[in-house]
Design a protein around this motif. Structure first.
Motif, PDB file in Angstrom:
ATOM      1  N   LEU A  69     -29.171  -0.589  66.103  1.00  0.00           N
ATOM      2  CA  LEU A  69     -27.976  -1.336  65.712  1.00  0.00           C
ATOM      3  C   LEU A  69     -26.791  -1.017  66.610  1.00  0.00           C
ATOM      4  O   LEU A  69     -25.934  -1.883  66.853  1.00  0.00           O
ATOM      5  CB  LEU A  69     -27.626  -1.036  64.254  1.00  0.00           C
ATOM      6  N   GLU A  70     -26.730   0.194  67.107  1.00  0.00           N
ATOM      7  CA  GLU A  70     -25.614   0.579  67.975  1.00  0.00           C
ATOM      8  C   GLU A  70     -25.622  -0.167  69.304  1.00  0.00           C
ATOM      9  O   GLU A  70     -24.636  -0.109  70.053  1.00  0.00           O
ATOM     10  CB  GLU A  70     -25.626   2.090  68.199  1.00  0.00           C
ATOM     11  N   THR A  71     -26.714  -0.879  69.595  1.00  0.00           N
ATOM     12  CA  THR A  71     -26.791  -1.652  70.841  1.00  0.00           C
ATOM     13  C   THR A  71     -26.369  -3.110  70.655  1.00  0.00           C
ATOM     14  O   THR A  71     -26.331  -3.865  71.632  1.00  0.00           O
ATOM     15  CB  THR A  71     -28.218  -1.633  71.421  1.00  0.00           C
ATOM     16  N   ILE A  72     -26.064  -3.520  69.428  1.00  0.00           N
ATOM     17  CA  ILE A  72     -25.699  -4.921  69.195  1.00  0.00           C
ATOM     18  C   ILE A  72     -24.387  -5.229  69.918  1.00  0.00           C
ATOM     19  O   ILE A  72     -23.449  -4.422  69.891  1.00  0.00           O
ATOM     20  CB  ILE A  72     -25.596  -5.212  67.679  1.00  0.00           C
ATOM     21  N   PRO A  73     -24.299  -6.367  70.594  1.00  0.00           N
ATOM     22  CA  PRO A  73     -23.066  -6.665  71.345  1.00  0.00           C
ATOM     23  C   PRO A  73     -21.931  -7.130  70.436  1.00  0.00           C
ATOM     24  O   PRO A  73     -22.153  -7.859  69.470  1.00  0.00           O
ATOM     25  CB  PRO A  73     -23.496  -7.795  72.285  1.00  0.00           C
ATOM     26  N   PHE A  74     -20.727  -6.698  70.751  1.00  0.00           N
ATOM     27  CA  PHE A  74     -19.548  -7.222  70.074  1.00  0.00           C
ATOM     28  C   PHE A  74     -19.199  -8.581  70.679  1.00  0.00           C
ATOM     29  O   PHE A  74     -19.426  -8.828  71.861  1.00  0.00           O
ATOM     30  CB  PHE A  74     -18.365  -6.271  70.236  1.00  0.00           C
ATOM     31  N   THR A  75     -18.651  -9.454  69.860  1.00  0.00           N
ATOM     32  CA  THR A  75     -18.167 -10.732  70.359  1.00  0.00           C
ATOM     33  C   THR A  75     -17.025 -10.477  71.337  1.00  0.00           C
ATOM     34  O   THR A  75     -16.218  -9.557  71.151  1.00  0.00           O
ATOM     35  CB  THR A  75     -17.686 -11.604  69.186  1.00  0.00           C
ATOM     36  N   GLU A  76     -16.946 -11.288  72.372  1.00  0.00           N
ATOM     37  CA  GLU A  76     -15.923 -11.115  73.409  1.00  0.00           C
ATOM     38  C   GLU A  76     -14.532 -11.000  72.793  1.00  0.00           C
ATOM     39  O   GLU A  76     -14.139 -11.818  71.949  1.00  0.00           O
ATOM     40  CB  GLU A  76     -15.953 -12.303  74.371  1.00  0.00           C
ATOM     41  N   GLY A  77     -13.813  -9.978  73.186  1.00  0.00           N
ATOM     42  CA  GLY A  77     -12.437  -9.797  72.747  1.00  0.00           C
ATOM     43  C   GLY A  77     -12.270  -9.088  71.417  1.00  0.00           C
ATOM     44  O   GLY A  77     -11.147  -8.717  71.043  1.00  0.00           O
ATOM     45  N   MET A  78     -13.363  -8.875  70.689  1.00  0.00           N
ATOM     46  CA  MET A  78     -13.249  -8.273  69.363  1.00  0.00           C
ATOM     47  C   MET A  78     -12.863  -6.791  69.425  1.00  0.00           C
ATOM     48  O   MET A  78     -12.128  -6.305  68.570  1.00  0.00           O
ATOM     49  CB  MET A  78     -14.547  -8.433  68.581  1.00  0.00           C
ATOM     50  N   LYS A  79     -13.347  -6.079  70.417  1.00  0.00           N
ATOM     51  CA  LYS A  79     -12.972  -4.669  70.539  1.00  0.00           C
ATOM     52  C   LYS A  79     -11.470  -4.544  70.808  1.00  0.00           C
ATOM     53  O   LYS A  79     -10.805  -3.658  70.254  1.00  0.00           O
ATOM     54  CB  LYS A  79     -13.779  -3.986  71.637  1.00  0.00           C
ATOM     55  N   ASN A  80     -10.928  -5.430  71.633  1.00  0.00           N
ATOM     56  CA  ASN A  80      -9.488  -5.416  71.897  1.00  0.00           C
ATOM     57  C   ASN A  80      -8.709  -5.727  70.628  1.00  0.00           C
ATOM     58  O   ASN A  80      -7.676  -5.108  70.346  1.00  0.00           O
ATOM     59  CB  ASN A  80      -9.126  -6.425  72.990  1.00  0.00           C
ATOM     60  N   LEU A  81      -9.202  -6.709  69.867  1.00  0.00           N
ATOM     61  CA  LEU A  81      -8.545  -7.080  68.609  1.00  0.00           C
ATOM     62  C   LEU A  81      -8.507  -5.902  67.644  1.00  0.00           C
ATOM     63  O   LEU A  81      -7.455  -5.563  67.091  1.00  0.00           O
ATOM     64  CB  LEU A  81      -9.272  -8.263  67.973  1.00  0.00           C
ATOM     65  N   LEU A  82      -9.649  -5.258  67.444  1.00  0.00           N
ATOM     66  CA  LEU A  82      -9.714  -4.151  66.492  1.00  0.00           C
ATOM     67  C   LEU A  82      -8.930  -2.932  66.969  1.00  0.00           C
ATOM     68  O   LEU A  82      -8.340  -2.205  66.160  1.00  0.00           O
ATOM     69  CB  LEU A  82     -11.166  -3.794  66.224  1.00  0.00           C
ATOM     70  N   THR A  83      -8.906  -2.704  68.263  1.00  0.00           N
ATOM     71  CA  THR A  83      -8.100  -1.613  68.808  1.00  0.00           C
ATOM     72  C   THR A  83      -6.623  -1.856  68.537  1.00  0.00           C
ATOM     73  O   THR A  83      -5.877  -0.936  68.135  1.00  0.00           O
ATOM     74  CB  THR A  83      -8.344  -1.464  70.317  1.00  0.00           C
ATOM     75  N   TYR A  84      -6.175  -3.087  68.732  1.00  0.00           N
ATOM     76  CA  TYR A  84      -4.780  -3.436  68.451  1.00  0.00           C
ATOM     77  C   TYR A  84      -4.464  -3.235  66.971  1.00  0.00           C
ATOM     78  O   TYR A  84      -3.430  -2.647  66.622  1.00  0.00           O
ATOM     79  CB  TYR A  84      -4.532  -4.891  68.849  1.00  0.00           C
ATOM     80  N   VAL A  85      -5.355  -3.708  66.108  1.00  0.00           N
ATOM     81  CA  VAL A  85      -5.133  -3.590  64.664  1.00  0.00           C
ATOM     82  C   VAL A  85      -5.033  -2.119  64.256  1.00  0.00           C
ATOM     83  O   VAL A  85      -4.200  -1.742  63.419  1.00  0.00           O
ATOM     84  CB  VAL A  85      -6.261  -4.301  63.887  1.00  0.00           C
ATOM     85  N   SER A  86      -5.891  -1.274  64.840  1.00  0.00           N
ATOM     86  CA  SER A  86      -5.877   0.149  64.489  1.00  0.00           C
ATOM     87  C   SER A  86      -4.556   0.812  64.850  1.00  0.00           C
ATOM     88  O   SER A  86      -4.170   1.817  64.247  1.00  0.00           O
ATOM     89  CB  SER A  86      -7.048   0.877  65.171  1.00  0.00           C
ATOM     90  N   ARG A  87      -3.850   0.256  65.826  1.00  0.00           N
ATOM     91  CA  ARG A  87      -2.560   0.807  66.246  1.00  0.00           C
ATOM     92  C   ARG A  87      -1.380   0.219  65.480  1.00  0.00           C
ATOM     93  O   ARG A  87      -0.246   0.696  65.651  1.00  0.00           O
ATOM     94  CB  ARG A  87      -2.362   0.563  67.750  1.00  0.00           C
ATOM     95  N   ARG A  88      -1.636  -0.805  64.678  1.00  0.00           N
ATOM     96  CA  ARG A  88      -0.549  -1.495  63.970  1.00  0.00           C
ATOM     97  C   ARG A  88      -0.751  -1.444  62.462  1.00  0.00           C
ATOM     98  O   ARG A  88      -0.446  -2.395  61.743  1.00  0.00           O
ATOM     99  CB  ARG A  88      -0.456  -2.951  64.447  1.00  0.00           C
TER     100      ARG A  88
END
Length: 232
Positions: A69-88
């Motif tokens: 499961l750790e190899t499943i790809p994230f949808t494009e841009g989702m990691k950036n979105l979640l990183t931003y949310v974690s900071r706000r």
């Protein structure tokens, strides 16, 4: 007032179905007909229980499932979105409402270092049972005729919103048919964001289907991020 971001998980946060991704644990990466034929429409969690039982019978361990499961790809841009949310977190709350299960979502987010972005996950409970196999149960019982028997996302979202102070805006991003029901909880100042080319977008575009919230389609998590930033 804070903003609430509501995310589906499969084909939204990750770019595949985490439930079917586990089949990669098997030789030949396929299930026998004796398992696949147990699926009944609207009873996906029951079917996944059968899949998990089969994996256990094939001596596939929870650790092996987690590593796959750790190899499943994230949808494009989702990691950036979640990183931003974690900071706000002072301005944005984020929840996941999904037809996957607690362990799969936890494993995937933790491996990517993104678990801090999500305040709560509402999905089917999963655990490792006494035999060392994964067990998946329904999230809740409900009477909604439009949703699978194990979860009604509208009921989940309605209950969540009723227990908290009012949000200035709610953004709901998803892709599937079961993401249509919770749209009924949204107001005119909210935004529903269907993934382009997927079932939710097609259903929202059907003639005679009035919706209160603004509709903004997306193909990348970056587009969701830009909408959030415009509100933030």
């Amino acid at each position: 007032m804070k903003t609430l971001l509501v995310l589906d998980f499969d084909h939204t946060v990750v770019d595949d179905n985490s439930d079917t991704w586990v089949i990669r644990c098997l030789p030949g990466e396929r299930l026998p007909d004796s398992v696949t034929k147990t699926y009944r429409k609207g009873h996906w969690t029951e079917y996944m229980g059968n899949v998990m039982n089969y994996l256990g019978e094939q001596n596939v361990t929870p650790d092996q499932i987690r590593l796959v499961l750790e190899t499943i790809p994230f949808t494009e841009g989702m990691k950036n979105l979640l990183t931003y949310v974690s900071r706000r977190k002072d301005a944005i709350d984020c929840i996941v409402i999904s037809d996957s299960n607690t362990l799969f979502i936890e494993w995937i987010l933790r491996a990517a270092g993104l678990q801090a972005a999500v305040d709560e996950v509402f999905t089917n409970p999963a655990r490792v049972d006494e035999r060392g196999s994964l067990e998946v149960r329904r999230h809740h019982a409900h009477s909604c005729p439009d949703c699978p028997v194990n979860i009604c996302k509208r009921e989940v979202l309605r209950r969540y919103l009723s227990e908290r102070a009012e949000y200035g805006a709610v953004f709901y991003a998803g892709d599937g048919g079961n993401d249509l029901c919770p749209v009924a909880c949204l107001r005119e100042q909210d935004t529903v964001m269907p993934r382009k080319g997927y079932t939710l977008e097609k259903r929202l575009l059907q003639p005679g289907r009035p919706v209160k919230p603004r509709v903004v389609a997306w193909s990348s998590g970056q587009e969701i991020l830009e909408e959030l930033k415009a509100r933030d």
